[in-house]
Scaffold this motif. Structure first.
Motif, PDB file in Angstrom:
ATOM      1  N   GLY A  53       0.778  -1.229   0.000  1.00 14.52           N
ATOM      2  CA  GLY A  53       0.000   0.000   0.000  1.00 14.52           C
ATOM      3  C   GLY A  53       0.805   1.270   0.000  1.00 14.52           C
ATOM      4  O   GLY A  53       0.269   2.337   0.289  1.00 14.52           O
ATOM      5  N   ASP A  54       2.094   1.188  -0.340  1.00 14.05           N
ATOM      6  CA  ASP A  54       2.938   2.378  -0.314  1.00 14.05           C
ATOM      7  C   ASP A  54       3.895   2.316  -1.494  1.00 14.05           C
ATOM      8  O   ASP A  54       4.645   1.356  -1.642  1.00 14.05           O
ATOM      9  CB  ASP A  54       3.719   2.446   0.998  1.00 14.05           C
ATOM     10  N   VAL A  55       3.870   3.360  -2.330  1.00 14.82           N
ATOM     11  CA  VAL A  55       4.652   3.318  -3.559  1.00 14.82           C
ATOM     12  C   VAL A  55       6.151   3.369  -3.283  1.00 14.82           C
ATOM     13  O   VAL A  55       6.944   2.835  -4.065  1.00 14.82           O
ATOM     14  CB  VAL A  55       4.225   4.448  -4.520  1.00 14.82           C
ATOM     15  N   GLY A  56       6.588   3.982  -2.186  1.00 13.82           N
ATOM     16  CA  GLY A  56       8.002   3.958  -1.849  1.00 13.82           C
ATOM     17  C   GLY A  56       8.502   2.535  -1.695  1.00 13.82           C
ATOM     18  O   GLY A  56       9.534   2.145  -2.272  1.00 13.82           O
ATOM     19  N   CYS A  57       7.769   1.723  -0.945  1.00 15.58           N
ATOM     20  CA  CYS A  57       8.109   0.302  -0.790  1.00 15.58           C
ATOM     21  C   CYS A  57       8.033  -0.411  -2.139  1.00 15.58           C
ATOM     22  O   CYS A  57       8.869  -1.259  -2.457  1.00 15.58           O
ATOM     23  CB  CYS A  57       7.155  -0.373   0.189  1.00 15.58           C
ATOM     24  N   MET A  58       7.031  -0.052  -2.904  1.00 17.27           N
ATOM     25  CA  MET A  58       6.812  -0.679  -4.207  1.00 17.27           C
ATOM     26  C   MET A  58       8.024  -0.495  -5.120  1.00 17.27           C
ATOM     27  O   MET A  58       8.541  -1.458  -5.706  1.00 17.27           O
ATOM     28  CB  MET A  58       5.566  -0.070  -4.845  1.00 17.27           C
TER      29      MET A  58
END
Length: 241
Positions: free
Chosen positions: A208-213
């Motif tokens: 749910g987080d694009v940074g992690c993605m």
């Protein structure tokens, strides 16, 4: 219900398709979705790096642009956590801003939390099917309590099989500027996350987080893994993956 969508910098600049998936989900839930065109950053990078002045300017800007709405939805645990919990620190010496923020604060929700606990979404516009595992992003989990919500929504998709990876709550190593300042440590952490994803046997990791993605996907590809998909939960729930 007038919902202001805080798109986030990374979605706007790197993965705008995720933003459209979020709008699709909110409109499916019956929301009147508004996306203020002048919105920019929540201020978290500056705040975490010690630039309080720049962070406060951005916080005031966000407050002006979003305080009119019934709810504010953020498809990112890190940005949502910044707005929901850290603006109070930035506004602590200004009673007028404190008062306005006190009215905004309880209206700020991470996307899946909003869909489950506010609109209580019953069905989804998605036919997604596949074997997935879920990565719990640090801020969403630890600041906003986002854990059961995305899994409850994914359970509404009959074609989805979820296998929990080992250490699903462990950090991916991104941490914003942490990954730049401490590259070797960040790489070691994301390598552990990639091993956990592989250990689940899933074809895709959802989060749910694009940074992690971006961090997980980048490391998977650099180490030769071209087959494991990395998907934002909005893409899966909206049927856009």
């Amino acid at each position: 219900m007038r919902v202001g969508l805080f798109v986030t910098c990374l979605i706007d600049l790197m993965r705008p398709d995720i933003g459209f998936s979020v709008v699709k989900l909110l409109e499916h839930a019956g929301c009147d979705v508004m996306v203020p065109q002048a919105q920019t950053c929540c201020g978290q990078p500056g705040y975490n790096s010690g630039d309080r002045a720049a962070a406060r300017d951005l916080a005031e800007k966000m407050l002006r642009e979003f305080e009119q709405f019934d709810y504010v939805v953020v498809p990112s645990g890190s940005c949502g956590g910044m707005i929901r919990y850290h603006y109070g620190d930035l506004f602590r010496d200004d009673p007028e801003l404190q008062g306005r923020y006190a009215r905004l604060q309880p209206k700020v929700y991470e996307l899946t939390d909003f869909l489950v606990n506010v609109v209580q979404l019953k069905d989804l516009p998605s036919q997604f099917a596949g074997h997935i595992t879920y990565h719990d992003s640090c801020s969403g989990l630890r600041e906003l309590g986002v854990k059961a919500q995305p899994r409850a929504l994914l359970a509404k998709l009959p074609g989805v099989t979820v296998t929990e990876m080992p250490d699903c709550e462990a950090c991916c190593g991104f941490g914003g500027t942490f990954s730049l300042k401490y590259g070797d440590i960040s790489t070691a952490i994301v390598d552990e996350k990639c091993a956990s994803i592989a250990g689940s046997g899933a074809d895709a990791v959802v989060l749910g987080d694009v940074g992690c993605m971006l961090n997980i996907e980048g490391r998977l590809r650099r180490t030769g893994n071209e087959h494991t998909r990395v998907l934002h939960v909005a893409q899966v729930l909206a049927g856009d993956a």
